[in-house]
Design an enzyme around this catalytic site. Structure first.
Site, PDB file in Angstrom:
ATOM      1  N   THR A   1       4.175  -3.806   9.856  1.00  0.00           N
ATOM      2  CA  THR A   1       3.529  -4.898   9.126  1.00  0.00           C
ATOM      3  C   THR A   1       4.729  -5.480   8.130  1.00  0.00           C
ATOM      4  O   THR A   1       5.537  -4.757   7.460  1.00  0.00           O
ATOM      5  CB  THR A   1       2.470  -4.723   8.431  1.00  0.00           C
ATOM      6  N   GLY A   2       4.655  -7.030   7.774  1.00  0.00           N
ATOM      7  CA  GLY A   2       5.543  -7.475   6.779  1.00  0.00           C
ATOM      8  C   GLY A   2       6.404  -8.429   7.471  1.00  0.00           C
ATOM      9  O   GLY A   2       6.359  -8.678   8.558  1.00  0.00           O
TER      10      GLY A   2
ATOM     11  N   ASP B   1       9.025  -0.324  11.692  1.00  0.00           N
ATOM     12  CA  ASP B   1       8.348  -0.835  10.602  1.00  0.00           C
ATOM     13  C   ASP B   1       9.060  -1.056   9.526  1.00  0.00           C
ATOM     14  O   ASP B   1      10.297  -0.385   9.810  1.00  0.00           O
ATOM     15  CB  ASP B   1       7.161   0.133  10.032  1.00  0.00           C
TER      16      ASP B   1
ATOM     17  N   ASP C   1       9.430  -0.804   1.710  1.00  0.00           N
ATOM     18  CA  ASP C   1       9.771  -1.190   0.266  1.00  0.00           C
ATOM     19  C   ASP C   1      10.858  -0.646  -0.270  1.00  0.00           C
ATOM     20  O   ASP C   1      11.897  -1.470  -0.931  1.00  0.00           O
ATOM     21  CB  ASP C   1       8.528  -1.210  -0.610  1.00  0.00           C
TER      22      ASP C   1
ATOM     23  N   LYS D   1       6.151   2.545   0.849  1.00  0.00           N
ATOM     24  CA  LYS D   1       5.455   1.542   1.735  1.00  0.00           C
ATOM     25  C   LYS D   1       4.263   1.088   1.361  1.00  0.00           C
ATOM     26  O   LYS D   1       3.637   1.791   0.263  1.00  0.00           O
ATOM     27  CB  LYS D   1       5.390   2.041   3.171  1.00  0.00           C
TER      28      LYS D   1
ATOM     29  N   GLY E   1       3.577  -2.174   0.022  1.00  0.00           N
ATOM     30  CA  GLY E   1       3.789  -3.576  -0.709  1.00  0.00           C
ATOM     31  C   GLY E   1       2.853  -4.668  -0.112  1.00  0.00           C
ATOM     32  O   GLY E   1       2.574  -5.331  -0.585  1.00  0.00           O
TER      33      GLY E   1
ATOM     34  N   GLU F   1      -0.482   1.855   8.853  1.00  0.00           N
ATOM     35  CA  GLU F   1       0.911   2.270   8.907  1.00  0.00           C
ATOM     36  C   GLU F   1       1.136   3.726   8.998  1.00  0.00           C
ATOM     37  O   GLU F   1       1.813   4.160   9.959  1.00  0.00           O
ATOM     38  CB  GLU F   1       1.783   1.490   7.977  1.00  0.00           C
TER      39      GLU F   1
HETATM   40  C1  ABF Z   1       5.585  -3.279   5.510  1.00  0.00           C
HETATM   41  O1  ABF Z   1       6.000  -4.185   5.055  1.00  0.00           O
HETATM   42  C2  ABF Z   1       5.150  -2.332   4.341  1.00  0.00           C
HETATM   43  O2  ABF Z   1       4.821  -0.921   4.269  1.00  0.00           O
HETATM   44  C3  ABF Z   1       6.298  -2.797   3.329  1.00  0.00           C
HETATM   45  O3  ABF Z   1       5.313  -2.727   2.098  1.00  0.00           O
HETATM   46  C4  ABF Z   1       6.653  -4.056   3.775  1.00  0.00           C
HETATM   47  C5  ABF Z   1       7.928  -4.473   3.687  1.00  0.00           C
HETATM   48  O4  ABF Z   1       8.070  -5.534   3.398  1.00  0.00           O
HETATM   49  P1  ABF Z   1       8.962  -6.765   3.956  1.00  0.00           P
HETATM   50  O5  ABF Z   1       9.346  -6.483   5.275  1.00  0.00           O
HETATM   51  O6  ABF Z   1       8.172  -7.910   3.898  1.00  0.00           O
HETATM   52  O7  ABF Z   1      10.174  -6.577   3.114  1.00  0.00           O
HETATM   53  O8  ABF Z   1       6.538  -2.389   6.212  1.00  0.00           O
END
Ligand code: ABF
Length: 218
Positions: A28-29, A81, A84, A94, A96, A103
C-alpha cells in the site's frame, strides 16, 4: 529527480522480481501505486494479486488485475511494499498509510519481501518516523498509558479508521536500537492489534532509488 520520480523508479524495478504465472503480494502507499500501475502492463503474465488494503484493491481492480484472497492460496512468492523507514538490517517502520495489519499478514505469507523506497527512507536507526500501532477502539486509553511507559509520546491519529475498523496511535520520539526486541514487547500489549515494526519479518530485498539509479540490496 523529485521524490515521486524516485519512488516510481524503485517501483518499476520491482517488476523484474515478479515470477511469471504467480500470485503477487501487493502493499500500500504512493510508491506501491506506481508498482500497481506498472504491474498492469504485465497482467497477462501473472495469476493475480493479494492486496494489503482497500485502496490497493481498488487500484488493482481498476487495472483489471484479478484479486485473490489468502483463503485461496498457501504462499506468495513475492510481496512488494514500501516503508516509512528501513534500516541497514532491513528492519522497517511501516503503517504511515494505516495499512500495517494487512501488510504484516500478507508479508507473513510471502517467501520474499521486496521493499521499494526512495533513498530518504534508509536510516541508521529507526524511530524518527512516528511508530504506528493499530488499536482496538475500546483499548485506546489503556494502550496509550502503556505506550508512554516505553519512553515515546503516543498520539491518536485523529479522524482515521483502519480498513479493519480500528484506530491508529502514532508513537513519537522513540530511538529504536533493538527493533526485534521492541516489536516483541509491543506484541504483548493487550489491545494492540499490530505494531508497525517489521523486524522479525523484515525485507529480503531492498530496491533503493537514488538520483543516479536504483540499487538492489539483498
Ligand atoms: C506502505 O506505504 C506503508 O507501510 C508505509 O506506511 C507507506 C509508505 O509510503 P509511501 O510509499 O507513500 O511513501 O508501504
Amino acid at each position: 529527480m523529485n521524490q515521486d520520480e524516485l519512488k516510481k523508479a524503485a517501483a518499476l524495478a520491482a517488476l523484474a522480481e515478479i515470477e511469471e504465472g504467480s500470485i503477487v503480494g501487493v502493499g500500500t502507499g504512493s510508491t506501491v501505486n506506481h508498482f500497481i500501475d506498472g504491474l498492469a502492463g504485465m497482467r497477462d503474465r501473472i495469476r493475480g494479486a493479494v492486496s494489503s488494503s482497500e485502496a490497493s484493491s481498488r487500484r488493482l481492480a481498476d487495472h483489471g488485475i484479478p484479486l485473490v484472497t489468502l483463503d485461496d492460496i498457501d504462499h506468495i512468492p513475492v510481496y512488494v511494499d514500501g516503508a516509512d523507514e528501513i534500516d541497514h538490517g532491513f528492519c522497517m517502520i511501516k503503517g504511515g498509510g494505516g495499512a500495517l495489519t494487512r501488510e504484516k499478514i500478507v508479508a507473513a505469507v510471502a517467501r520474499r519481501f521486496v521493499c521499494i523506497c526512495d533513498a530518504s527512507k534508509l536510516v541508521d536507526t529507526l524511530g524518527r518516523f512516528p511508530l504506528p500501532v493499530e488499536v482496538i477502539p475500546m483499548a485506546r486509553a489503556q494502550v496509550m498509558r502503556e505506550l508512554t511507559a516505553f519512553g515515546g509520546t503516543p498520539k491518536l491519529r485523529e479522524g482515521f479508521v483502519t480498513d479493519n475498523g480500528n484506530l491508529i496511535i502514532d508513537v513519537h520520539g522513540l530511538a529504536i536500537d533493538d527493533p526485534k526486541g521492541l516489536e516483541t514487547r509491543l506484541n504483548q500489549i493487550v489491545g494492540i492489534v499490530t505494531n508497525g515494526l517489521f523486524a522479525h519479518r523484515g525485507a529480503d530485498v531492498l530496491l533503493l532509488a537514488r538520483a543516479d539509479g536504483v540499487t538492489r540490496l539483498a
